[in-house]
Design a protein around this motif. Structure first.
Motif, PDB file in Angstrom:
ATOM      1  N   GLU A 175      14.149  10.946  -8.976  1.00 45.99           N
ATOM      2  CA  GLU A 175      14.822  12.032  -9.700  1.00 45.99           C
ATOM      3  C   GLU A 175      13.995  13.322  -9.626  1.00 45.99           C
ATOM      4  N   GLU A 176      12.660  13.179  -9.697  1.00 51.67           N
ATOM      5  CA  GLU A 176      11.792  14.361  -9.622  1.00 51.67           C
ATOM      6  C   GLU A 176      11.894  15.024  -8.246  1.00 51.67           C
ATOM      7  N   VAL A 177      12.024  14.189  -7.220  1.00 57.04           N
ATOM      8  CA  VAL A 177      12.176  14.716  -5.851  1.00 57.04           C
ATOM      9  C   VAL A 177      13.497  15.481  -5.745  1.00 57.04           C
ATOM     10  N   PHE A 178      14.559  14.892  -6.294  1.00 60.08           N
ATOM     11  CA  PHE A 178      15.879  15.540  -6.228  1.00 60.08           C
ATOM     12  C   PHE A 178      15.893  16.828  -7.055  1.00 60.08           C
ATOM     13  N   ASP A 179      15.192  16.771  -8.182  1.00 64.88           N
ATOM     14  CA  ASP A 179      15.122  17.947  -9.053  1.00 64.88           C
ATOM     15  C   ASP A 179      14.373  19.082  -8.336  1.00 64.88           C
ATOM     16  N   TYR A 180      13.303  18.721  -7.624  1.00 62.47           N
ATOM     17  CA  TYR A 180      12.518  19.700  -6.861  1.00 62.47           C
ATOM     18  C   TYR A 180      13.406  20.376  -5.816  1.00 62.47           C
ATOM     19  N   HIS A 181      14.248  19.570  -5.165  1.00 65.20           N
ATOM     20  CA  HIS A 181      15.142  20.136  -4.152  1.00 65.20           C
ATOM     21  C   HIS A 181      16.179  21.046  -4.785  1.00 65.20           C
ATOM     22  N   SER A 182      16.731  20.637  -5.930  1.00 65.68           N
ATOM     23  CA  SER A 182      17.769  21.492  -6.526  1.00 65.68           C
ATOM     24  C   SER A 182      17.170  22.805  -7.051  1.00 65.68           C
ATOM     25  N   GLY A 217       2.419  21.299  -2.881  1.00 60.26           N
ATOM     26  CA  GLY A 217       1.007  21.316  -2.513  1.00 60.26           C
ATOM     27  C   GLY A 217       0.202  20.169  -3.098  1.00 60.26           C
ATOM     28  N   LYS A 218       0.832  19.311  -3.916  1.00 61.04           N
ATOM     29  CA  LYS A 218       0.089  18.211  -4.528  1.00 61.04           C
ATOM     30  C   LYS A 218       0.451  16.897  -3.834  1.00 61.04           C
ATOM     31  N   ASP A 219      -0.585  16.104  -3.589  1.00 64.00           N
ATOM     32  CA  ASP A 219      -0.394  14.831  -2.891  1.00 64.00           C
ATOM     33  C   ASP A 219      -0.165  13.710  -3.905  1.00 64.00           C
ATOM     34  N   TYR A 220       1.000  13.094  -3.837  1.00 65.59           N
ATOM     35  CA  TYR A 220       1.316  11.976  -4.730  1.00 65.59           C
ATOM     36  C   TYR A 220       1.396  10.693  -3.916  1.00 65.59           C
ATOM     37  N   LEU A 221       0.977   9.602  -4.557  1.00 70.69           N
ATOM     38  CA  LEU A 221       1.182   8.309  -3.911  1.00 70.69           C
ATOM     39  C   LEU A 221       2.647   7.950  -4.098  1.00 70.69           C
ATOM     40  N   ASP A 222       3.256   7.361  -3.074  1.00 69.44           N
ATOM     41  CA  ASP A 222       4.670   6.975  -3.175  1.00 69.44           C
ATOM     42  C   ASP A 222       4.807   6.011  -4.360  1.00 69.44           C
ATOM     43  N   GLY A 223       5.688   6.351  -5.264  1.00 68.18           N
ATOM     44  CA  GLY A 223       5.853   5.532  -6.461  1.00 68.18           C
ATOM     45  C   GLY A 223       5.399   6.275  -7.706  1.00 68.18           C
ATOM     46  N   VAL A 254       0.860  -1.185   0.000  1.00 66.44           N
ATOM     47  CA  VAL A 254       0.000   0.000   0.000  1.00 66.44           C
ATOM     48  C   VAL A 254       0.903   1.244   0.000  1.00 66.44           C
ATOM     49  N   PRO A 255       0.636   2.183  -0.907  1.00 67.93           N
ATOM     50  CA  PRO A 255       1.544   3.343  -0.965  1.00 67.93           C
ATOM     51  C   PRO A 255       1.348   4.338   0.170  1.00 67.93           C
ATOM     52  N   MET A 256       2.453   4.939   0.568  1.00 66.30           N
ATOM     53  CA  MET A 256       2.393   6.060   1.509  1.00 66.30           C
ATOM     54  C   MET A 256       2.311   7.323   0.631  1.00 66.30           C
ATOM     55  N   HIS A 257       2.449   8.485   1.213  1.00 65.62           N
ATOM     56  CA  HIS A 257       2.243   9.717   0.428  1.00 65.62           C
ATOM     57  C   HIS A 257       3.464  10.635   0.428  1.00 65.62           C
ATOM     58  N   VAL A 258       3.651  11.294  -0.696  1.00 67.51           N
ATOM     59  CA  VAL A 258       4.690  12.317  -0.817  1.00 67.51           C
ATOM     60  C   VAL A 258       3.975  13.598  -1.269  1.00 67.51           C
ATOM     61  N   ILE A 259       4.158  14.670  -0.521  1.00 66.43           N
ATOM     62  CA  ILE A 259       3.483  15.927  -0.878  1.00 66.43           C
ATOM     63  C   ILE A 259       4.508  16.930  -1.399  1.00 66.43           C
ATOM     64  N   MET A 260       4.325  17.274  -2.673  1.00 67.16           N
ATOM     65  CA  MET A 260       5.290  18.179  -3.307  1.00 67.16           C
ATOM     66  C   MET A 260       4.545  19.318  -3.993  1.00 67.16           C
ATOM     67  N   ILE A 262      12.395  20.256   0.510  1.00 66.06           N
ATOM     68  CA  ILE A 262      12.133  18.842   0.245  1.00 66.06           C
ATOM     69  C   ILE A 262      10.635  18.591   0.367  1.00 66.06           C
ATOM     70  N   PRO A 263      10.133  17.616  -0.363  1.00 62.18           N
ATOM     71  CA  PRO A 263       8.704  17.317  -0.215  1.00 62.18           C
ATOM     72  C   PRO A 263       8.433  16.792   1.194  1.00 62.18           C
TER      73      PRO A 263
END
Lengths: 93, 283
Positions: free
Chosen positions: B46-53, B35-41, B27-33, B58-59
């Motif tokens: 790379e998108e998370v790292f790109d968001y940070h750079s 303001g948008k809620d994404y299911l883990d996966g 069951v997926p957990m959540h990553v919020i980036m 960080i989300p």
């Protein structure tokens, strides 16, 4: 007792002892300099310890460790200063 | 005989092939980036790292909710009507997921929950222990399986090193002073799971290739890990030569199987790129 507690207590003791010694042997403007550096070092050490205790850091005490190193260096030089001042003032008399 | 189905959260970072082989329900957990809620996966690491750079932020991460657990358990019951569900969950000390699973479980029969007090590779090691037991002994009594899994929970050991302090800093997990000092002196904190919580236990100084080896050797000295299986965890960006080096050390220290797991977005938001971790079960 946790290592950080006795290490901090020992650091406080040495810092206060060293600056008290420096304060009593110094004269004129150097007395002022000793107070400023001493109070600054005490404030830095206290702030770091409080910050470390309050915040849920996962930094393996890297920040606090660096502050402790800095305080030990300051304490060492303050002690050296006090020793030199003490002996030179004795020689002068 | 009723079939036993295992389930866990995406925070276990179980490799796809193992999930498929053992039919583990994830069951997926959540990553919020942004303001948008994404299911883990849904989001790539790379998108998370790109968001940070781009933003130096960080989300945030969020737990699986009660409704999602109900959907998972209902789906399992629909696919395997007479099954017994054993949910091997993400640490309750670092996420509300397990609490949600407990609430959802109230409406289901033959459903058992185990709080592993672990995350990523540590959680995966426990799930895989259960899956292997089930594979070796398909007729095992559910109560016996649960007992065995629960007895292994305190023996699961996880340690990891973040690739850099950037992500920990962005998440407020290191002070400014530690960040500057750590970056200048190349000091990295080792993060371990202690009683279900992520805590930094010691620090290492030097290049990743050196500190990764030190961490692996210290880990093997400190814990008497079962030599049958070792899980090595990496986050995107870890050098291939370091991976080969770690694998060689693991083989040379007697491990029969070494499984690499890529940290998903959930874990990578803490570890950042180039992180390295180890997980295993003590004897």
């Amino acid at each position: 007792m946790e290592r950080i507690v006795w290490l901090s207590a020992l650091t406080y003791f040495l810092l206060v002892a060293s600056f008290t010694f420096s304060y009593y042997v110094s004269k004129g403007r150097s007395k002022m300099v000793v107070i400023v550096i001493g109070v600054g070092a005490l404030a830095l050490l206290s702030w770091s310890l409080i910050d470390n205790a309050v915040m849920d850091y996962q930094d393996a005490n890297i920040g606090l460790g660096l502050v402790l190193y800095l305080i030990w260096i300051i304490t060492f030089f303050s002690f050296l200063f006090a020793i030199f001042t003490f002996f030179f003032s004795k020689k002068g008399k | 005989m009723k079939r036993i189905i295992l389930s866990t959260e995406s925070g276990a970072d179980l490799p796809k092939d193992l999930v498929e082989k053992h039919q583990i329900q994830v069951v997926p957990m959540h990553v919020i980036m942004e303001g948008k809620d994404y299911l883990d996966g849904q989001l790539s690491v790379e998108e998370v790292f790109d968001y940070h750079s781009r933003t130096k932020k960080i989300p945030s991460t969020a737990a699986t909710n009660v409704h999602e657990y109900e959907d998972l358990f209902t789906k399992i019951r629909t696919e395997f009507p007479d099954s017994i569900i054993i949910h091997i969950g993400y640490t309750s000390k670092a996420s509300a997921s397990f609490q949600s699973a407990l609430i959802a479980a109230e409406n289901f029969e033959n459903l058992f929950l185990i709080d592993t007090l672990n995350v990523t590779g540590g959680l995966a090691a426990i799930v895989m222990y259960a899956a292997t037991l089930l594979e070796e002994e398909p007729s095992i009594e559910p109560v016996r399986l649960i007992e065995k899994v629960e007895s292994i929970v305190p023996k699961a050991r996880l340690a990891f090193l973040p690739g850099s302090l950037d992500f920990l800093k962005a998440g407020g997990r290191v002070s400014n002073l530690a960040y500057i000092g750590g970056a200048l002196l190349k000091i990295k904190p080792c993060i371990e799971l202690k009683e279900g919580k992520l805590v930094s236990t010691r620090k290492y100084r030097g290049k990743m290739s050196i500190v990764a080896e030190k961490l692996l050797r210290d880990y093997l000295d400190e814990y008497d890990i079962d030599r049958k299986q070792l899980y090595l965890i990496y986050s995107v960006g870890l050098d291939e030569s370091i991976k080969r080096q770690m694998e060689e050390i693991a083989k040379e220290t007697g491990f029969e199987n070494v499984t690499w797991m890529q940290a998903g977005a959930m874990i990578s938001t803490h570890a950042g790129p180039g992180g390295f971790g180890i997980a295993g079960l003590e004897k």
